[in-house]
Design an enzyme around this catalytic site. Structure first.
Site, PDB file in Angstrom:
ATOM      1  N   ASP A   1       0.826  -1.214   0.000  1.00 24.02           N
ATOM      2  CA  ASP A   1       0.000   0.000   0.000  1.00 24.02           C
ATOM      3  C   ASP A   1       0.857   1.260   0.000  1.00 24.02           C
ATOM      4  OD1 ASP A   1      -2.351   1.422  -0.016  1.00 24.02           O
ATOM      5  OD2 ASP A   1      -2.729   1.207   2.133  1.00 24.02           O
TER       6      ASP A   1
ATOM      7  N   ASN B   1       1.238   3.356  -2.891  1.00 23.79           N
ATOM      8  CA  ASN B   1       1.766   3.742  -4.207  1.00 23.79           C
ATOM      9  C   ASN B   1       1.255   5.124  -4.629  1.00 23.79           C
ATOM     10  OD1 ASN B   1       2.805   1.189  -4.312  1.00 23.79           O
ATOM     11  ND2 ASN B   1       1.341   0.388  -5.812  1.00 23.79           N
TER      12      ASN B   1
ATOM     13  N   HIS C   1       2.237   3.148  -9.064  1.00 23.18           N
ATOM     14  CA  HIS C   1       1.953   1.722  -9.233  1.00 23.18           C
ATOM     15  C   HIS C   1       3.091   1.015  -9.989  1.00 23.18           C
ATOM     16  CE1 HIS C   1      -1.883   2.207  -7.430  1.00 23.18           C
ATOM     17  NE2 HIS C   1      -2.436   2.883  -8.423  1.00 23.18           N
TER      18      HIS C   1
ATOM     19  N   ASN D   1     -10.821  -2.960  -5.222  1.00 21.76           N
ATOM     20  CA  ASN D   1     -10.088  -1.969  -6.022  1.00 21.76           C
ATOM     21  C   ASN D   1     -10.727  -1.687  -7.381  1.00 21.76           C
ATOM     22  OD1 ASN D   1      -6.860  -3.008  -4.696  1.00 21.76           O
ATOM     23  ND2 ASN D   1      -8.066  -1.221  -4.139  1.00 21.76           N
TER      24      ASN D   1
ATOM     25  N   SER E   1      -7.823  -4.648   5.364  1.00 18.93           N
ATOM     26  CA  SER E   1      -8.456  -4.428   4.053  1.00 18.93           C
ATOM     27  C   SER E   1      -8.770  -5.743   3.334  1.00 18.93           C
ATOM     28  CB  SER E   1      -7.591  -3.517   3.172  1.00 18.93           C
ATOM     29  OG  SER E   1      -7.361  -2.282   3.813  1.00 18.93           O
TER      30      SER E   1
ATOM     31  N   GLU F   1       1.181 -12.229  13.423  1.00 23.24           N
ATOM     32  CA  GLU F   1       1.733 -11.031  14.041  1.00 23.24           C
ATOM     33  C   GLU F   1       1.676  -9.932  12.984  1.00 23.24           C
ATOM     34  OE1 GLU F   1       2.693 -10.765  17.189  1.00 23.24           O
ATOM     35  OE2 GLU F   1       2.274 -12.894  17.552  1.00 23.24           O
TER      36      GLU F   1
HETATM   37  C1  IPE Z   1      -5.289  -2.695   0.049  1.00 22.63           C
HETATM   38  O1  IPE Z   1      -5.015  -1.353  -0.184  1.00 22.63           O
HETATM   39  C2  IPE Z   1      -5.189  -3.448  -1.228  1.00 22.63           C
HETATM   40  C3  IPE Z   1      -3.869  -3.525  -1.826  1.00 22.63           C
HETATM   41  C4  IPE Z   1      -2.774  -2.992  -1.364  1.00 22.63           C
HETATM   42  C5  IPE Z   1      -3.797  -4.266  -3.024  1.00 22.63           C
HETATM   43  P1  IPE Z   1      -6.158  -0.273  -0.389  1.00 22.63           P
HETATM   44  O2  IPE Z   1      -5.477   1.025  -0.561  1.00 22.63           O
HETATM   45  O3  IPE Z   1      -7.091  -0.708  -1.443  1.00 22.63           O
HETATM   46  O4  IPE Z   1      -6.916  -0.359   1.015  1.00 22.63           O
HETATM   47  P2  IPE Z   1      -7.836   0.697   1.749  1.00 22.63           P
HETATM   48  O5  IPE Z   1      -8.823   1.205   0.742  1.00 22.63           O
HETATM   49  O6  IPE Z   1      -6.941   1.795   2.229  1.00 22.63           O
HETATM   50  O7  IPE Z   1      -8.443  -0.070   2.870  1.00 22.63           O
HETATM   51  C1  IPE Z   2      -1.685   0.208  -3.345  1.00 25.94           C
HETATM   52  O1  IPE Z   2      -1.443   1.574  -3.384  1.00 25.94           O
HETATM   53  C2  IPE Z   2      -1.953  -0.373  -4.719  1.00 25.94           C
HETATM   54  C3  IPE Z   2      -3.338  -0.828  -4.909  1.00 25.94           C
HETATM   55  C4  IPE Z   2      -4.274  -0.838  -3.988  1.00 25.94           C
HETATM   56  C5  IPE Z   2      -3.690  -1.289  -6.229  1.00 25.94           C
HETATM   57  P1  IPE Z   2      -2.622   2.624  -3.354  1.00 25.94           P
HETATM   58  O2  IPE Z   2      -3.030   2.943  -4.745  1.00 25.94           O
HETATM   59  O3  IPE Z   2      -3.726   2.170  -2.479  1.00 25.94           O
HETATM   60  O4  IPE Z   2      -1.897   3.865  -2.725  1.00 25.94           O
HETATM   61  P2  IPE Z   2      -2.535   4.930  -1.742  1.00 25.94           P
HETATM   62  O5  IPE Z   2      -3.073   4.162  -0.572  1.00 25.94           O
HETATM   63  O6  IPE Z   2      -3.606   5.641  -2.484  1.00 25.94           O
HETATM   64  O7  IPE Z   2      -1.392   5.808  -1.377  1.00 25.94           O
HETATM   65 MG    MG Z   3      -4.120   2.420  -0.505  1.00 28.30          MG
END
Ligand code: IPE
Ligand code: IPE
Ligand code: MG
Length: 252
Positions: free
Chosen positions: A33, A35, A50, A81, A208, A219
């Site tokens: 998470d 990115n 990404h 997603n 999530s 853990e």
């Molecule tokens: C969880 O991240 C899913 C992945 C990293 C693939 P999200 O960014 O989708 O999660 P939430 O929305 O913050 O819970």
């Molecule tokens: C995780 O990074 C990748 C996916 C969930 C596909 P995010 O896209 O959720 O990055 P943030 O949480 O918005 O920073």
């Molecule tokens: Mg995220």
């Protein structure tokens, strides 16, 4: 010796990942998470985050193998997603499609690849590449590398329940034979053991919908670093911290 007892009460003792007393987790889960925030903080479009995250996945997966980790599953795309803007979902699909072409580096390293989730929802070129990689690596035993894509823990349990009711209908299983083990055998992660360490970067303190069945006694390790910046040293730190935990499993 039980994990956590290894380093006693002294939380400040300096321990290195090469320490012979270090016990590797049986199965590590990583929620990739942050990115989007990584990109935003640099004034870049989210898709650049990404792409950078995908690059880091390859680096950290190979590093885990070099440490002797036997099972590691990375969360790349959740069942939730899909609700992101269409252009971001498309960019993610393009990144998967392109990166899968480079996954032969895992085959070279004799890593078994497992795509965890309902992959039938992806475009045909992606599905074909995933099947090919799973097929080409199915005999490898050094490490199982899971990539959770269109994965949801609840979806996985629903899927397992459907398989169980099918087996009951066909007389292959009775109601009395439903056990935790039988459910476990029908999860996407099978035959990997339960996760014992879950790592989540980016500062969010939640699962999530990731490996909710398998993490019953995991853990948890949280860090504020965004996934594209998560380094080999950060993985070392998580594993060392895991070794400090006193795991009781309900006992004393
Ligand atoms: C969880 O991240 C899913 C992945 C990293 C693939 P999200 O960014 O989708 O999660 P939430 O929305 O913050 O819970
Ligand atoms: C995780 O990074 C990748 C996916 C969930 C596909 P995010 O896209 O959720 O990055 P943030 O949480 O918005 O920073
Ligand atoms: Mg995220």
């Amino acid at each position: 010796m039980a994990i956590g007892k290894l380093f006693g009460a002294d939380k400040s003792a300096k321990i290195s990942i090469d320490d012979e007393r270090i016990v590797m987790p049986e199965h590590i889960g990583v929620i990739m998470d942050g990115n989007g925030r990584w990109a935003k903080s640099r004034g870049l479009p989210r898709k650049v985050g990404h792409a950078q995250g995908a690059k880091n996945f390859r680096k950290i997966a190979l590093y885990a193998k070099s440490l002797g980790v036997k099972n590691i599953t990375f969360y790349a795309f959740s069942t939730e997603n899909w609700k992101r803007p269409q252009d971001e979902v498309n960019a993610l699909m393009d990144i998967f499609d392109e990166n899968l072409d480079d996954f032969d580096e895992f085959i070279k390293e004799k890593v078994r690849m497992q795509f965890v989730g309902d992959i039938s929802k992806f475009r045909p070129s992606i599905v074909q590449k995933m099947h090919r990689l799973e097929d080409a690596s199915k005999e490898f035993t050094t490490m199982t590398l899971g990539l959770a894509v269109n994965y949801g823990g609840r979806d996985e349990i629903v899927h397992a329940m459907k398989l169980i009711s099918q087996d009951i209908e066909q007389g292959k299983l009775t109601k009395e034979q439903i056990t935790e083990e039988e459910i476990g055998k029908r999860l996407y992660t099978y035959p990997c053991p339960d996760v014992d360490l879950i790592i989540r970067p980016s500062g969010e303190l939640r699962l999530s919908n990731f490996l909710i069945w398998q993490s019953a006694y995991a853990e948890y390790y949280f860090t504020n670093i965004n996934w594209p910046d998560f380094s080999k040293k950060d993985l070392d730190d998580a594993i060392i911290e895991f070794n400090r935990r006193n795991r009781r499993f309900g006992g004393v």
